[in-house]
Design a protein around this motif. Structure first.
Motif, PDB file in Angstrom:
ATOM      1  N   VAL A  84       0.815  -1.214  -0.021  1.00  0.00           N
ATOM      2  CA  VAL A  84       0.088  -0.045  -0.217  1.00  0.00           C
ATOM      3  C   VAL A  84       0.883   1.293   0.067  1.00  0.00           C
ATOM      4  CG1 VAL A  84      -1.796   1.248   1.266  1.00  0.00           C
ATOM      5  CG2 VAL A  84      -1.662  -1.239   1.373  1.00  0.00           C
ATOM      6  N   ASP A  85       0.449   2.208  -0.932  1.00  0.00           N
ATOM      7  CA  ASP A  85       1.438   3.500  -0.926  1.00  0.00           C
ATOM      8  C   ASP A  85       0.567   4.407   0.029  1.00  0.00           C
ATOM      9  OD1 ASP A  85       2.946   2.709  -2.710  1.00  0.00           O
ATOM     10  OD2 ASP A  85       1.785   3.527  -4.498  1.00  0.00           O
ATOM     11  N   LEU A  86       1.193   4.843   1.143  1.00  0.00           N
ATOM     12  CA  LEU A  86       0.669   5.595   2.243  1.00  0.00           C
ATOM     13  C   LEU A  86       1.448   6.873   2.455  1.00  0.00           C
ATOM     14  CD1 LEU A  86      -0.499   3.011   4.859  1.00  0.00           C
ATOM     15  CD2 LEU A  86      -2.019   4.466   3.368  1.00  0.00           C
ATOM     16  N   PRO A  87       0.528   7.814   2.702  1.00  0.00           N
ATOM     17  CA  PRO A  87       1.530   9.278   3.267  1.00  0.00           C
ATOM     18  C   PRO A  87       1.741   8.979   4.663  1.00  0.00           C
ATOM     19  CG  PRO A  87      -0.726   9.583   3.317  1.00  0.00           C
ATOM     20  CD  PRO A  87      -0.727   8.414   2.759  1.00  0.00           C
ATOM     21  N   LEU A  88       3.065   8.234   4.861  1.00  0.00           N
ATOM     22  CA  LEU A  88       3.647   8.088   6.203  1.00  0.00           C
ATOM     23  C   LEU A  88       4.201   9.133   6.829  1.00  0.00           C
ATOM     24  CD1 LEU A  88       3.976   5.866   8.342  1.00  0.00           C
ATOM     25  CD2 LEU A  88       6.291   5.123   7.245  1.00  0.00           C
ATOM     26  N   VAL A  89       5.028   9.850   6.043  1.00  0.00           N
ATOM     27  CA  VAL A  89       5.486  11.302   6.597  1.00  0.00           C
ATOM     28  C   VAL A  89       5.630  12.487   5.393  1.00  0.00           C
ATOM     29  CG1 VAL A  89       7.288  10.482   8.150  1.00  0.00           C
ATOM     30  CG2 VAL A  89       8.021  10.478   5.896  1.00  0.00           C
ATOM     31  N   LYS A  90       5.414  13.651   5.692  1.00  0.00           N
ATOM     32  CA  LYS A  90       5.502  14.688   4.999  1.00  0.00           C
ATOM     33  C   LYS A  90       6.856  15.044   4.180  1.00  0.00           C
ATOM     34  CE  LYS A  90       1.133  16.695   6.496  1.00  0.00           C
ATOM     35  NZ  LYS A  90       0.225  16.990   5.482  1.00  0.00           N
ATOM     36  N   ARG A  91       7.774  15.057   5.132  1.00  0.00           N
ATOM     37  CA  ARG A  91       8.944  15.310   4.534  1.00  0.00           C
ATOM     38  C   ARG A  91       9.934  14.049   4.768  1.00  0.00           C
ATOM     39  NH1 ARG A  91       9.107  20.407   2.074  1.00  0.00           N
ATOM     40  NH2 ARG A  91       7.424  21.462   2.427  1.00  0.00           N
ATOM     41  N   THR A  92      10.910  13.955   4.001  1.00  0.00           N
ATOM     42  CA  THR A  92      11.916  12.901   4.042  1.00  0.00           C
ATOM     43  C   THR A  92      13.004  13.036   5.451  1.00  0.00           C
ATOM     44  OG1 THR A  92      13.589  13.837   2.584  1.00  0.00           O
ATOM     45  CG2 THR A  92      12.170  12.247   1.661  1.00  0.00           C
ATOM     46  N   ARG A  93      12.834  14.470   5.920  1.00  0.00           N
ATOM     47  CA  ARG A  93      13.748  14.689   7.070  1.00  0.00           C
ATOM     48  C   ARG A  93      13.236  14.266   8.251  1.00  0.00           C
ATOM     49  NH1 ARG A  93      14.955  20.973   8.154  1.00  0.00           N
ATOM     50  NH2 ARG A  93      17.178  20.507   8.590  1.00  0.00           N
ATOM     51  N   ARG A  94      11.960  13.981   8.275  1.00  0.00           N
ATOM     52  CA  ARG A  94      11.250  13.243   9.530  1.00  0.00           C
ATOM     53  C   ARG A  94      11.207  11.615   9.499  1.00  0.00           C
ATOM     54  NH1 ARG A  94       8.182  13.766  13.695  1.00  0.00           N
ATOM     55  NH2 ARG A  94       6.113  12.625  13.899  1.00  0.00           N
TER      56      ARG A  94
END
Length: 151
Positions: A84-94
């Protein structure tokens, strides 16, 4: 109208979580900055320099903010039954911080499930072992679950 969809993932079934920077973050950086800079340049030329300087400085501030926050991220979660493609984090930094917490939870879950019951009793009587608080609480909770399941 909108729809709400829930997904449940068990930590023991988790195979991998992949996070990568999305390509759209460059557009998010460039388009507003170019539009603000163009508006600022046109205001500088036709209206006055103060209004133009304000919009050019907004364009520079936008670029600085987006570069400081880092690229946006996309993520994919793979379990034994689904990908599943999910928005786990908004930015790669986090992403490192979130993935470290998930990794710790997965290791804790798999560590409790994969502990053998009989060899652990033999090993603990053969050699002295000092338990930490987390090991003691895990042993207690596994023993309590075993007693309630056996009765």
């Amino acid at each position: 109208m909108y729809a709400v969809e829930y997904r449940r993932f068990y930590l023991r079934d988790l195979e991998y979580i992949m996070v990568w920077p999305s390509r759209s973050w460059l557009w998010r950086l460039i388009i507003p900055a170019v539009l603000l800079a163009a508006l600022g340049a046109s205001l500088w030329q036709w209206v006055n320099s103060i209004a133009g300087a304000i919009f050019v400085s907004l364009a520079l501030a936008w670029v600085a903010l987006e570069l400081a926050r880092g690229p946006t991220a996309k993520s994919r979660i793979r379990t034994t039954g689904a990908t599943v493609d999910l928005p786990l984090v908004k930015r790669t930094r986090r992403a490192r911080k979130v993935l470290a917490k998930i990794d710790a939870a997965v290791r804790a879950t798999r560590g409790v499930i994969e502990q053998p019951t009989a060899p652990a009793a033999i090993a603990s009587s053969a050699e002295p072992h000092v338990q930490t608080r987390s090991e003691a609480s895990a042993t207690t909770s596994v023993a309590a679950a075993t007693q309630t399941n056996a009765s």
